[in-house]
Design an enzyme around this catalytic site. Structure first.
Site, PDB file in Angstrom:
ATOM      1  N   SER A  33       0.825  -1.218   0.000  1.00 60.00           N
ATOM      2  CA  SER A  33       0.000   0.000   0.000  1.00 60.00           C
ATOM      3  C   SER A  33       0.860   1.269   0.000  1.00 60.00           C
ATOM      4  O   SER A  33       0.506   2.268  -0.636  1.00 60.00           O
ATOM      5  CB  SER A  33      -0.952  -0.010   1.191  1.00 60.00           C
ATOM      6  N   THR A  34       2.005   1.248   0.685  1.00 59.88           N
ATOM      7  CA  THR A  34       2.866   2.448   0.713  1.00 59.88           C
ATOM      8  C   THR A  34       3.504   2.655  -0.662  1.00 59.88           C
ATOM      9  O   THR A  34       3.555   3.787  -1.168  1.00 59.88           O
ATOM     10  CB  THR A  34       3.959   2.310   1.800  1.00 59.88           C
ATOM     11  N   GLY A  88       8.191  -0.369   0.106  1.00 61.72           N
ATOM     12  CA  GLY A  88       7.773  -0.368   1.505  1.00 61.72           C
ATOM     13  C   GLY A  88       8.518  -1.435   2.287  1.00 61.72           C
ATOM     14  O   GLY A  88       9.445  -2.068   1.775  1.00 61.72           O
ATOM     15  N   GLU A 110      11.188  -8.287  -5.257  1.00 58.66           N
ATOM     16  CA  GLU A 110      11.624  -7.082  -4.529  1.00 58.66           C
ATOM     17  C   GLU A 110      13.118  -7.139  -4.236  1.00 58.66           C
ATOM     18  O   GLU A 110      13.821  -6.136  -4.364  1.00 58.66           O
ATOM     19  CB  GLU A 110      10.849  -6.946  -3.211  1.00 58.66           C
TER      20      GLU A 110
HETATM   21  C1  A5P Z   1       5.550  -6.747  -0.192  1.00 53.84           C
HETATM   22  O1  A5P Z   1       5.934  -8.033  -0.471  1.00 53.84           O
HETATM   23  C2  A5P Z   1       6.154  -6.275   1.093  1.00 53.84           C
HETATM   24  O2  A5P Z   1       7.537  -6.424   1.115  1.00 53.84           O
HETATM   25  C3  A5P Z   1       5.719  -4.848   1.300  1.00 53.84           C
HETATM   26  O3  A5P Z   1       6.755  -3.956   1.045  1.00 53.84           O
HETATM   27  C4  A5P Z   1       5.164  -4.730   2.629  1.00 53.84           C
HETATM   28  O4  A5P Z   1       4.174  -5.723   2.838  1.00 53.84           O
HETATM   29  C5  A5P Z   1       4.664  -3.345   2.979  1.00 53.84           C
HETATM   30  O5  A5P Z   1       3.317  -3.187   2.686  1.00 53.84           O
HETATM   31  P1  A5P Z   1       2.497  -1.918   3.155  1.00 53.84           P
HETATM   32  O6  A5P Z   1       3.134  -0.744   2.526  1.00 53.84           O
HETATM   33  O7  A5P Z   1       1.112  -2.170   2.623  1.00 53.84           O
HETATM   34  O8  A5P Z   1       2.542  -1.896   4.639  1.00 53.84           O
END
Ligand code: A5P
Length: 231
Positions: A33-34, A88, A110
């Site tokens: 979400s971020t 994020g 990622e």
């Molecule tokens: C995705 O696989 C994660 O590494 C995200 O970066 C993580 O879950 C952060 O998500 P939010 O920004 O929704 O908290």
């Protein structure tokens, strides 16, 4: 902190990160979400300032979002080095900037994107910052579908508890790479490097969500601005 305040913090961090993008850059687009706030802020800058950039998304869903907002995409077939990745995190350890990532299921892409980037900027709200990694979150471990039960047993020997992540209709969650995820709860980790080494040595583990020494800086969104954490 309520959801509205938390989203305001995520957006503040995302907006600050979008300002770091310069024309000509190849940019890694994170997941969650971020990161979605960042992708929106970046698309707005592209439209407003005619910024010439290309993105490499860390998941199918971030790719879809970027495409829908008109962000030009590229791939590793055309660019093996990225200038900047913005993503994020699920937990950020104060001081070291070690991360837990992968609760959105995208940790493999990622990590590939982040470690191919000259700079990785993490964006987060204050709830993500911890004294010790593992305080609130388990460590997601991506494993091959083949023999996952055996890999699960080996992971169990590291201590703590672990469970196969489930998705829709109680079926195992499948990553963009076609693998499963086993979430390992080790509790607060005194020595995350030791856990990372052990995870790396287990056959069947494709990758894990301990991102150690990868983040260049972390932007923590606040109600009125951002704080920058450096290692
Ligand atoms: C995705 O696989 C994660 O590494 C995200 O970066 C993580 O879950 C952060 O998500 P939010 O920004 O929704 O908290």
């Amino acid at each position: 902190m309520n959801q509205v305040e938390q989203n305001a913090e995520k957006k503040a961090a995302a907006d600050a990160a979008a300002k770091l993008v310069e024309t000509g850059m190849i940019v890694g687009l994170g997941t969650g979400s971020t990161a979605a706030f960042f992708i929106e802020a970046l698309a707005a800058r592209i439209a407003r300032e005619n910024l010439q950039i290309k993105g490499i998304p860390t998941s199918e869903r971030s790719g879809e979002l970027a495409k829908s907002l008109g962000i030009p995409l590229t791939s590793f077939a055309e660019n093996v080095r990225l200038d900047l990745t913005v993503d994020g995190a699920d937990e950020v350890e104060k001081g070291t900037l070690f991360l837990i990532k992968g609760h959105g299921g995208a940790l493999l892409r990622e990590k590939i994107v982040a470690t191919s980037s000259a700079r990785m900027v993490v964006i987060a709200d204050e709830t993500k910052v911890v004294e010790r990694l593992g305080t609130h979150e388990s460590v997601p471990v991506e494993v091959t579908q083949f023999g996952w039960q055996s890999t699960h047993m080996k992971l169990g020997k590291l201590g703590g508890t672990s469970s196969l992540r489930l998705g829709n209709a109680g079926k195992p969650y499948v990553t963009d790479g076609g693998n499963y995820i086993i979430d390992c709860n080790f509790g607060p980790m005194g020595n995350p490097k030791n856990f990372a080494e052990q995870l790396d040595s287990i056959v069947g583990v494709v990758e894990h969500g301990l991102f150690l020494g990868i983040a260049s800086e972390v932007l923590i969104g606040k109600q009125n601005g951002t704080t920058v954490l450096k290692p």
